[in-house]
Write a protein that holds these residues in place. Structure first.
Motif, PDB file in Angstrom:
ATOM      1  N   UNK A 109       0.834  -1.206   0.000  1.00 29.60           N
ATOM      2  CA  UNK A 109       0.000   0.000   0.000  1.00 29.60           C
ATOM      3  C   UNK A 109       0.869   1.256   0.000  1.00 29.60           C
ATOM      4  N   UNK A 110       1.924   1.237   0.806  1.00 29.11           N
ATOM      5  CA  UNK A 110       2.837   2.379   0.834  1.00 29.11           C
ATOM      6  C   UNK A 110       3.556   2.532  -0.507  1.00 29.11           C
ATOM      7  N   UNK A 111       3.971   1.416  -1.107  1.00 29.97           N
ATOM      8  CA  UNK A 111       4.647   1.494  -2.404  1.00 29.97           C
ATOM      9  C   UNK A 111       3.725   2.092  -3.472  1.00 29.97           C
ATOM     10  N   UNK A 112       2.485   1.632  -3.497  1.00 29.71           N
ATOM     11  CA  UNK A 112       1.528   2.169  -4.465  1.00 29.71           C
ATOM     12  C   UNK A 112       1.338   3.675  -4.279  1.00 29.71           C
ATOM     13  N   UNK A 113       1.298   4.090  -3.025  1.00 27.33           N
ATOM     14  CA  UNK A 113       1.073   5.513  -2.740  1.00 27.33           C
ATOM     15  C   UNK A 113       2.264   6.358  -3.162  1.00 27.33           C
ATOM     16  N   UNK A 114       3.470   5.922  -2.819  1.00 25.87           N
ATOM     17  CA  UNK A 114       4.652   6.712  -3.185  1.00 25.87           C
ATOM     18  C   UNK A 114       4.848   6.737  -4.708  1.00 25.87           C
ATOM     19  N   UNK A 115       4.558   5.633  -5.371  1.00 29.65           N
ATOM     20  CA  UNK A 115       4.648   5.629  -6.837  1.00 29.65           C
ATOM     21  C   UNK A 115       3.645   6.606  -7.446  1.00 29.65           C
TER      22      UNK A 115
ATOM     23  N   UNK B 103       4.920  14.811   1.144  1.00 31.29           N
ATOM     24  CA  UNK B 103       6.082  13.976   1.469  1.00 31.29           C
ATOM     25  C   UNK B 103       6.173  13.740   2.978  1.00 31.29           C
ATOM     26  N   UNK B 104       5.768  14.731   3.762  1.00 31.77           N
ATOM     27  CA  UNK B 104       5.747  14.533   5.221  1.00 31.77           C
ATOM     28  C   UNK B 104       4.732  13.455   5.593  1.00 31.77           C
ATOM     29  N   UNK B 105       3.585  13.475   4.945  1.00 37.76           N
ATOM     30  CA  UNK B 105       2.564  12.464   5.223  1.00 37.76           C
ATOM     31  C   UNK B 105       3.036  11.080   4.786  1.00 37.76           C
ATOM     32  N   UNK B 106       3.737  11.020   3.661  1.00 38.42           N
ATOM     33  CA  UNK B 106       4.291   9.746   3.205  1.00 38.42           C
ATOM     34  C   UNK B 106       5.340   9.233   4.190  1.00 38.42           C
ATOM     35  N   UNK B 107       6.121  10.142   4.754  1.00 37.17           N
ATOM     36  CA  UNK B 107       7.112   9.743   5.762  1.00 37.17           C
ATOM     37  C   UNK B 107       6.430   9.190   7.007  1.00 37.17           C
ATOM     38  N   UNK B 108       5.325   9.796   7.397  1.00 37.85           N
ATOM     39  CA  UNK B 108       4.563   9.281   8.538  1.00 37.85           C
ATOM     40  C   UNK B 108       4.021   7.880   8.239  1.00 37.85           C
ATOM     41  N   UNK B 109       3.620   7.645   6.992  1.00 37.55           N
ATOM     42  CA  UNK B 109       3.146   6.321   6.605  1.00 37.55           C
ATOM     43  C   UNK B 109       4.262   5.291   6.743  1.00 37.55           C
ATOM     44  N   UNK B 110       5.482   5.681   6.392  1.00 34.63           N
ATOM     45  CA  UNK B 110       6.621   4.778   6.534  1.00 34.63           C
ATOM     46  C   UNK B 110       6.866   4.432   7.995  1.00 34.63           C
TER      47      UNK B 110
ATOM     48  N   UNK C  98      -5.835  -0.856  -7.251  1.00 40.01           N
ATOM     49  CA  UNK C  98      -5.644  -1.824  -6.170  1.00 40.01           C
ATOM     50  C   UNK C  98      -5.677  -1.281  -4.754  1.00 40.01           C
ATOM     51  N   UNK C  99      -5.373   0.003  -4.553  1.00 38.35           N
ATOM     52  CA  UNK C  99      -5.159   0.461  -3.181  1.00 38.35           C
ATOM     53  C   UNK C  99      -6.407   0.283  -2.313  1.00 38.35           C
ATOM     54  N   UNK C 100      -7.593   0.494  -2.880  1.00 38.83           N
ATOM     55  CA  UNK C 100      -8.813   0.316  -2.099  1.00 38.83           C
ATOM     56  C   UNK C 100      -9.014  -1.127  -1.670  1.00 38.83           C
ATOM     57  N   UNK C 101      -8.602  -2.074  -2.510  1.00 33.91           N
ATOM     58  CA  UNK C 101      -8.707  -3.491  -2.164  1.00 33.91           C
ATOM     59  C   UNK C 101      -7.773  -3.834  -1.004  1.00 33.91           C
ATOM     60  N   UNK C 102      -6.583  -3.240  -1.003  1.00 32.52           N
ATOM     61  CA  UNK C 102      -5.656  -3.473   0.101  1.00 32.52           C
ATOM     62  C   UNK C 102      -6.222  -2.935   1.416  1.00 32.52           C
ATOM     63  N   UNK C 103      -6.788  -1.759   1.363  1.00 34.10           N
ATOM     64  CA  UNK C 103      -7.344  -1.170   2.584  1.00 34.10           C
ATOM     65  C   UNK C 103      -8.528  -1.989   3.090  1.00 34.10           C
ATOM     66  N   UNK C 104      -9.336  -2.515   2.182  1.00 41.19           N
ATOM     67  CA  UNK C 104     -10.451  -3.365   2.584  1.00 41.19           C
ATOM     68  C   UNK C 104      -9.951  -4.619   3.287  1.00 41.19           C
ATOM     69  N   UNK C 105      -8.900  -5.229   2.741  1.00 40.76           N
ATOM     70  CA  UNK C 105      -8.344  -6.427   3.379  1.00 40.76           C
ATOM     71  C   UNK C 105      -7.735  -6.090   4.736  1.00 40.76           C
ATOM     72  N   UNK C 106      -7.052  -4.976   4.841  1.00 41.21           N
ATOM     73  CA  UNK C 106      -6.478  -4.566   6.121  1.00 41.21           C
ATOM     74  C   UNK C 106      -7.576  -4.333   7.163  1.00 41.21           C
ATOM     75  N   UNK C 107      -8.691  -3.787   6.733  1.00 44.41           N
ATOM     76  CA  UNK C 107      -9.823  -3.589   7.642  1.00 44.41           C
ATOM     77  C   UNK C 107     -10.367  -4.927   8.132  1.00 44.41           C
ATOM     78  N   UNK C 108     -10.462  -5.899   7.221  1.00 44.27           N
ATOM     79  CA  UNK C 108     -10.950  -7.222   7.604  1.00 44.27           C
ATOM     80  C   UNK C 108      -9.999  -7.894   8.585  1.00 44.27           C
ATOM     81  N   UNK C 109      -8.695  -7.755   8.355  1.00 45.99           N
ATOM     82  CA  UNK C 109      -7.716  -8.333   9.287  1.00 45.99           C
ATOM     83  C   UNK C 109      -7.852  -7.706  10.657  1.00 45.99           C
TER      84      UNK C 109
END
Length: 378
Positions: free
Chosen positions: A247-253, A272-279, A338-349
């Motif tokens: 998810x982070x890779x997709x966002x930074x790309x 970029x600050x928000x992306x750093x917080x994600x890392x 794809x990013x929405x699918x990843x977030x949906x799976x993370x929510x389920x986990x």
């Protein structure tokens, strides 16, 4: 302590990554999700041939005899590829219980078939209205001639739609929770399959005096169930870390490619600050997942450690997922991206085997057991 994978473990991880990345892109994954089972029989066959399905089982039962580190490495790749194959729910979790408390005959019969991909199990423990950690279950077991009969309702049973045998928890007549094997086609068994919001499958299982066979002896299996859930929580944490990293890779790309006012979004300091917080969130989740894995590798099966890991991974997943959706803008919630699918799976986990609120409640309830509590910075 060495936290790096050794040569064989890294080769296993790379091999699984090659299999999954060679199969799943967004379009293929969406097509597979729309099939009846929601996962690929071809990928399942490949995982069986590689020995992945039999990783945790003894070699004498057709397995690899691998430890928690290897299992978590594989689960991380499952999360990274967003692979829908029910590795945890149909093999690792129920198979681990069979390996731990099953009879020699049950192990010799069930585990080789799991390793070969020829049998699908499902652990039917959760019940409507129950909340993790459920100490008791309403489903009851009663003597029926020379055997046993189960009556009750289980929901959700993850990947119970395709299971050929259910591993069901039930209240024993003399107290305690036992485990029973129930044939999916047995008289008195009714299952209703449905899709979950993360495009996986589950089922409601209704038992009406359904014939059952005890897993091992018909004795209290609460300790074994707790240990199995701890291992499953660690596996879910590893899967989540894999999904978070992608998810982070997709966002930074996306930030590098998408332009606004003639410049890539990655040139905007606030983003970029928000992306750093994600890392940072990813690293926190990864560290706690590793903590849970190393504890299991040392033979420590501790629900407190699992709760700590699941809590931090859940917090990271929620915040990182929200940031990913927002930074992608409108495309982030489309089915084609794809990013929405990843977030949906993370929510389920996050909602499986205890939500963040559940783990906070459990951890807070154990505070009185400590002699001293230190607060960082004080």
């Amino acid at each position: 302590m060495n936290f790096e994978l050794d040569t064989e473990q890294d080769l296993l991880r790379k091999t699984v990554r090659d299999v999954l990345s060679g199969t799943y892109d967004t379009e293929t994954r969406n097509k597979v999700a729309d099939t009846d089972r929601g996962w690929s029989a071809d990928v399942w066959r490949q995982l069986a041939e590689l020995g992945v399905l039999g990783l945790p089982f003894a070699e004498e039962h057709g397995g690899m005899g691998a430890g928690p580190v290897e299992i978590m490495a594989v689960m991380g790749e499952i999360g990274r590829a967003l692979a829908p194959e029910p590795l945890l729910n149909a093999v690792f979790l129920p198979g681990g219980l069979v390996a731990e408390i099953g009879t020699d005959e049950q192990r010799a019969d069930i585990l080789p078939r799991l390793s070969e991909g020829a049998l699908l199990l499902a652990f039917a423990h959760d019940e409507p209205g129950s909340r993790w950690p459920a100490a008791e279950v309403a489903t009851s077991a009663a003597r029926s001639g020379d055997g046993w009969a189960l009556t009750g309702r289980k929901n959700p049973v993850l990947h119970g739609d395709c299971a050929e045998t259910f591993l069901v928890s039930a209240q024993l007549p003399d107290g305690g929770v036992g485990l029973f094997l129930v044939d999916a086609d047995a008289t008195g068994v009714t299952r209703t399959a449905y899709r979950t919001h993360d495009e996986r499958r589950a089922a409601q299982l209704v038992l009406d005096s359904a014939a059952a066979v005890p897993l091992g002896e018909a004795v209290d299996a609460t300790a074994a169930i707790t240990a199995a859930q701890v291992r499953a929580q660690a596996a879910l944490c590893a899967e989540a870390v894999g999904a978070l990293s992608e998810t982070l890779r997709l966002t930074t790309d996306y930030l590098k490619q998408r332009k606004q006012f003639g410049a890539p979004l990655a040139r905007f300091q606030a983003l970029t600050h928000r992306a750093a917080d994600m890392y940072v969130l990813l690293e926190l989740a990864s560290s706690m997942s590793l903590y849970a894995t190393m504890a299991l590798a040392d033979g420590i099966v501790d629900p407190t450690i699992a709760s700590r890991a699941k809590l931090q991974v859940g917090r990271s997943a929620r915040k990182l997922g929200q940031e990913a959706i927002q930074m992608h803008g409108g495309i982030g919630i489309t089915a084609e991206y794809p990013v929405g699918h990843y977030v949906s799976r993370l929510t389920a986990i996050e909602h499986t085997l205890g939500t963040m609120e559940d783990h906070v409640r459990v951890l807070a309830g154990s505070v009185a057991a400590y002699d001293r509590i230190e607060v960082a910075g004080m």
